[in-house]
Design a protein around this motif. Sequence first.
Motif, PDB file in Angstrom:
ATOM      1  N   ARG A 169      45.803  44.317  35.968  1.00  0.00           N
ATOM      2  CA  ARG A 169      44.528  44.316  35.225  1.00  0.00           C
ATOM      3  C   ARG A 169      43.415  43.669  36.042  1.00  0.00           C
ATOM      4  NH1 ARG A 169      45.864  39.878  30.369  1.00  0.00           N
ATOM      5  NH2 ARG A 169      45.895  38.108  31.759  1.00  0.00           N
ATOM      6  N   ILE A 170      43.728  42.638  36.828  1.00  0.00           N
ATOM      7  CA  ILE A 170      42.668  42.022  37.657  1.00  0.00           C
ATOM      8  C   ILE A 170      42.324  42.960  38.826  1.00  0.00           C
ATOM      9  CG2 ILE A 170      44.218  40.596  39.107  1.00  0.00           C
ATOM     10  CD1 ILE A 170      40.949  39.241  37.897  1.00  0.00           C
ATOM     11  N   ALA A 171      43.354  43.663  39.342  1.00  0.00           N
ATOM     12  CA  ALA A 171      43.091  44.611  40.432  1.00  0.00           C
ATOM     13  C   ALA A 171      42.138  45.707  39.940  1.00  0.00           C
ATOM     14  CB  ALA A 171      44.397  45.208  40.931  1.00  0.00           C
ATOM     15  N   ARG A 172      42.351  46.157  38.707  1.00  0.00           N
ATOM     16  CA  ARG A 172      41.468  47.203  38.150  1.00  0.00           C
ATOM     17  C   ARG A 172      40.018  46.723  38.064  1.00  0.00           C
ATOM     18  NH1 ARG A 172      43.328  51.682  36.594  1.00  0.00           N
ATOM     19  NH2 ARG A 172      45.580  51.805  36.692  1.00  0.00           N
ATOM     20  N   VAL A 173      39.855  45.463  37.621  1.00  0.00           N
ATOM     21  CA  VAL A 173      38.493  44.915  37.546  1.00  0.00           C
ATOM     22  C   VAL A 173      37.848  44.956  38.935  1.00  0.00           C
ATOM     23  CG1 VAL A 173      37.133  42.802  37.147  1.00  0.00           C
ATOM     24  CG2 VAL A 173      38.946  43.436  35.538  1.00  0.00           C
ATOM     25  N   ALA A 174      38.631  44.605  39.957  1.00  0.00           N
ATOM     26  CA  ALA A 174      38.093  44.584  41.322  1.00  0.00           C
ATOM     27  C   ALA A 174      37.712  45.989  41.785  1.00  0.00           C
ATOM     28  CB  ALA A 174      39.123  43.975  42.277  1.00  0.00           C
ATOM     29  N   PHE A 175      38.594  46.967  41.561  1.00  0.00           N
ATOM     30  CA  PHE A 175      38.305  48.339  42.008  1.00  0.00           C
ATOM     31  C   PHE A 175      37.118  48.920  41.236  1.00  0.00           C
ATOM     32  CE2 PHE A 175      42.644  48.092  43.733  1.00  0.00           C
ATOM     33  CZ  PHE A 175      42.418  48.611  45.003  1.00  0.00           C
ATOM     34  N   GLU A 176      37.086  48.643  39.929  1.00  0.00           N
ATOM     35  CA  GLU A 176      35.959  49.172  39.146  1.00  0.00           C
ATOM     36  C   GLU A 176      34.643  48.538  39.607  1.00  0.00           C
ATOM     37  OE1 GLU A 176      37.424  48.552  35.205  1.00  0.00           O
ATOM     38  OE2 GLU A 176      38.726  50.319  35.391  1.00  0.00           O
ATOM     39  N   SER A 177      34.670  47.245  39.912  1.00  0.00           N
ATOM     40  CA  SER A 177      33.456  46.580  40.417  1.00  0.00           C
ATOM     41  C   SER A 177      33.042  47.186  41.752  1.00  0.00           C
ATOM     42  CB  SER A 177      33.699  45.080  40.608  1.00  0.00           C
ATOM     43  OG  SER A 177      34.072  44.488  39.400  1.00  0.00           O
ATOM     44  N   ALA A 178      34.037  47.472  42.606  1.00  0.00           N
ATOM     45  CA  ALA A 178      33.741  48.026  43.935  1.00  0.00           C
ATOM     46  C   ALA A 178      33.071  49.390  43.818  1.00  0.00           C
ATOM     47  CB  ALA A 178      35.023  48.128  44.759  1.00  0.00           C
ATOM     48  N   ARG A 179      33.438  50.126  42.785  1.00  0.00           N
ATOM     49  CA  ARG A 179      32.827  51.451  42.578  1.00  0.00           C
ATOM     50  C   ARG A 179      31.330  51.350  42.324  1.00  0.00           C
ATOM     51  NH1 ARG A 179      37.149  55.096  39.229  1.00  0.00           N
ATOM     52  NH2 ARG A 179      37.976  56.050  41.110  1.00  0.00           N
ATOM     53  N   ARG A 180      30.888  50.210  41.789  1.00  0.00           N
ATOM     54  CA  ARG A 180      29.446  50.027  41.552  1.00  0.00           C
ATOM     55  C   ARG A 180      28.770  49.408  42.768  1.00  0.00           C
ATOM     56  NH1 ARG A 180      31.106  46.804  37.194  1.00  0.00           N
ATOM     57  NH2 ARG A 180      31.926  48.098  35.548  1.00  0.00           N
ATOM     58  N   ARG A 181      29.567  49.170  43.825  1.00  0.00           N
ATOM     59  CA  ARG A 181      29.031  48.486  45.002  1.00  0.00           C
ATOM     60  C   ARG A 181      29.308  49.330  46.251  1.00  0.00           C
ATOM     61  NH1 ARG A 181      28.443  42.859  44.523  1.00  0.00           N
ATOM     62  NH2 ARG A 181      29.246  42.797  46.628  1.00  0.00           N
ATOM     63  N   ARG A 182      29.881  48.698  47.298  1.00  0.00           N
ATOM     64  CA  ARG A 182      30.079  49.424  48.559  1.00  0.00           C
ATOM     65  C   ARG A 182      31.478  50.037  48.686  1.00  0.00           C
ATOM     66  NH1 ARG A 182      27.879  44.629  50.293  1.00  0.00           N
ATOM     67  NH2 ARG A 182      29.509  44.168  51.816  1.00  0.00           N
ATOM     68  N   ARG A 183      32.239  49.998  47.610  1.00  0.00           N
ATOM     69  CA  ARG A 183      33.549  50.664  47.530  1.00  0.00           C
ATOM     70  C   ARG A 183      34.557  50.142  48.535  1.00  0.00           C
ATOM     71  NH1 ARG A 183      33.126  55.744  44.394  1.00  0.00           N
ATOM     72  NH2 ARG A 183      31.030  55.673  43.559  1.00  0.00           N
ATOM     73  N   GLU A 184      34.601  48.820  48.682  1.00  0.00           N
ATOM     74  CA  GLU A 184      35.616  48.215  49.547  1.00  0.00           C
ATOM     75  C   GLU A 184      36.218  47.023  48.820  1.00  0.00           C
ATOM     76  OE1 GLU A 184      34.576  47.065  53.554  1.00  0.00           O
ATOM     77  OE2 GLU A 184      33.223  48.778  53.643  1.00  0.00           O
ATOM     78  N   VAL A 185      37.546  46.956  48.787  1.00  0.00           N
ATOM     79  CA  VAL A 185      38.227  45.812  48.177  1.00  0.00           C
ATOM     80  C   VAL A 185      39.082  45.139  49.238  1.00  0.00           C
ATOM     81  CG1 VAL A 185      40.032  45.137  46.537  1.00  0.00           C
ATOM     82  CG2 VAL A 185      38.256  46.723  45.814  1.00  0.00           C
ATOM     83  N   THR A 186      38.968  43.816  49.334  1.00  0.00           N
ATOM     84  CA  THR A 186      39.855  43.045  50.204  1.00  0.00           C
ATOM     85  C   THR A 186      40.759  42.192  49.315  1.00  0.00           C
ATOM     86  OG1 THR A 186      38.120  42.951  51.874  1.00  0.00           O
ATOM     87  CG2 THR A 186      39.955  41.404  52.129  1.00  0.00           C
ATOM     88  N   HIS A 187      42.044  42.466  49.370  1.00  0.00           N
ATOM     89  CA  HIS A 187      43.005  41.674  48.587  1.00  0.00           C
ATOM     90  C   HIS A 187      43.459  40.491  49.450  1.00  0.00           C
ATOM     91  CE1 HIS A 187      47.482  41.062  47.859  1.00  0.00           C
ATOM     92  NE2 HIS A 187      46.847  40.363  46.942  1.00  0.00           N
ATOM     93  N   VAL A 188      43.295  39.290  48.918  1.00  0.00           N
ATOM     94  CA  VAL A 188      43.623  38.075  49.683  1.00  0.00           C
ATOM     95  C   VAL A 188      44.951  37.500  49.193  1.00  0.00           C
ATOM     96  CG1 VAL A 188      42.879  35.734  50.227  1.00  0.00           C
ATOM     97  CG2 VAL A 188      41.206  37.587  50.176  1.00  0.00           C
ATOM     98  N   HIS A 189      45.845  37.186  50.119  1.00  0.00           N
ATOM     99  CA  HIS A 189      47.231  36.863  49.780  1.00  0.00           C
ATOM    100  C   HIS A 189      47.834  35.888  50.774  1.00  0.00           C
ATOM    101  CE1 HIS A 189      48.813  39.093  53.225  1.00  0.00           C
ATOM    102  NE2 HIS A 189      47.679  39.764  53.106  1.00  0.00           N
ATOM    103  N   LYS A 190      49.097  35.553  50.545  1.00  0.00           N
ATOM    104  CA  LYS A 190      49.872  34.780  51.526  1.00  0.00           C
ATOM    105  C   LYS A 190      51.276  35.385  51.555  1.00  0.00           C
ATOM    106  CE  LYS A 190      50.210  31.164  54.285  1.00  0.00           C
ATOM    107  NZ  LYS A 190      49.503  31.065  55.567  1.00  0.00           N
ATOM    108  N   ALA A 191      51.306  36.720  51.759  1.00  0.00           N
ATOM    109  CA  ALA A 191      52.555  37.469  51.608  1.00  0.00           C
ATOM    110  C   ALA A 191      53.566  37.155  52.703  1.00  0.00           C
ATOM    111  CB  ALA A 191      52.267  38.967  51.565  1.00  0.00           C
TER     112      ALA A 191
END
Length: 360
Positions: A169-191
């Motif tokens: 659900r948080i990923a969706r918020v990020a992708f939907e926000s990106a659609r109103r912007r420059r359409r790039e998402v950076t997922h930050v992790h410590k995988a």
Amino acid sequence: MHPILILPGDGIGPEVTREARRVLETVAGAAGIPLGFEESEIGGASIDKHGTPLSDEALEKARRSRAVLLGAVGGPKWDAMPVDTRPERGLLRIRKELGLFANLRPAHVFPALASASTLRPEVVEGIDLLVVRELTGGIYFGEPRGQAIVDGRREARNTMVYDEVEIARIARVAFESARRRRREVTHVHKANVLEVSQLWMQVVEEVAKDFPDVELHHQLVDSMAMLLLREPAAYDVIVTGNLFGDILSDEAAMITGSLGMLPSASLGEGGVGLYEPVHGSAPDIAGEDKANPLAAILSAAMLLEHSLDAPEAAATIRTAVEQVLGDGHRTADLVAADSGETAIGCREMGDRVLEKIGAA
Ligand code: NAD
């Protein structure tokens, strides 16, 4: 008619939300978006009137609204109260009761304020990023937690735990926000060391399939902390968990300079969004018409964008703010000590923004 609840709160909260409401009413009116306003108390103002930092009535009004615009809470008058009855409890309660799991903090540098950053102007130029932080899960809430004596030594533990629904659900918020912007998402992790981050990678990749028009990158949190200082303008939307987001959103915000300029949004499952400036109630300047209302005004722009799906109206506000700053108008917090500039008040800053909107 979209019901909007205003919770001015304490200190400079009423001053800055008054200006934000005027701007919101004007822009929504011009765009043909019907809004109905209600006001209620939160924080110290609510303690004084109802004996609690957030009354059930105020919460009910919030639930019935499309969005809540909040000022700030707290102040010396209530500082001696026990922690669980203080003004800040009102904030925690409303966030929890509305199920606000996504916190959005934009970091945008207005060209006229580029010199307010501690970074060099050429690094700061063009920064326009959005940190999307998961707000209700992760290590701040995971069980088991606590201190214990183990083998005669003091030991403490916290648990980082996320399930796939929380991540999706948080990923969706990020992708939907990106659609109103420059359409790039950076997922930050410590995988490379955390299984929790490995699950985030998998789930974020799965969600990304529904957003083929948005580019996805993954970035280790330690590199991200460095890259935000080296090339902050390269990023659009950054999505991450509660702990990493807490730290990175403050880092990103401070790159841009003044506290009086930073808006935020918190979104939840129930569909009610909460919009508030990042700053507190600034009791040192409350009631003196010295507060900078731009963080609250920019929070109103986020409200238009995220709760009312009116990105053009939001852009009208941002452009007006940019023009006012470009014309050299500054509240006291934006005036550099040795600049010789004179400051305008909170009300006048609101007037200036309204003037630009009228001229748009
Ligand atoms: P603060 O953000 O209120 O103020 C820090 C400094 O920044 C002060 O010098 C203040 O004058 C200045 N400042 C803040 N916002 C400004 C604005 N819009 N225009 C001009 N100057 C501005 O933080 P603080 O002093 O640590 O806390 C004061 C009170 O606010 C405390 O009671 C604290 O608990 C509360 N607080 C509330 C929130 C919130 O409501 N979200 C957030 C932080 C602090």
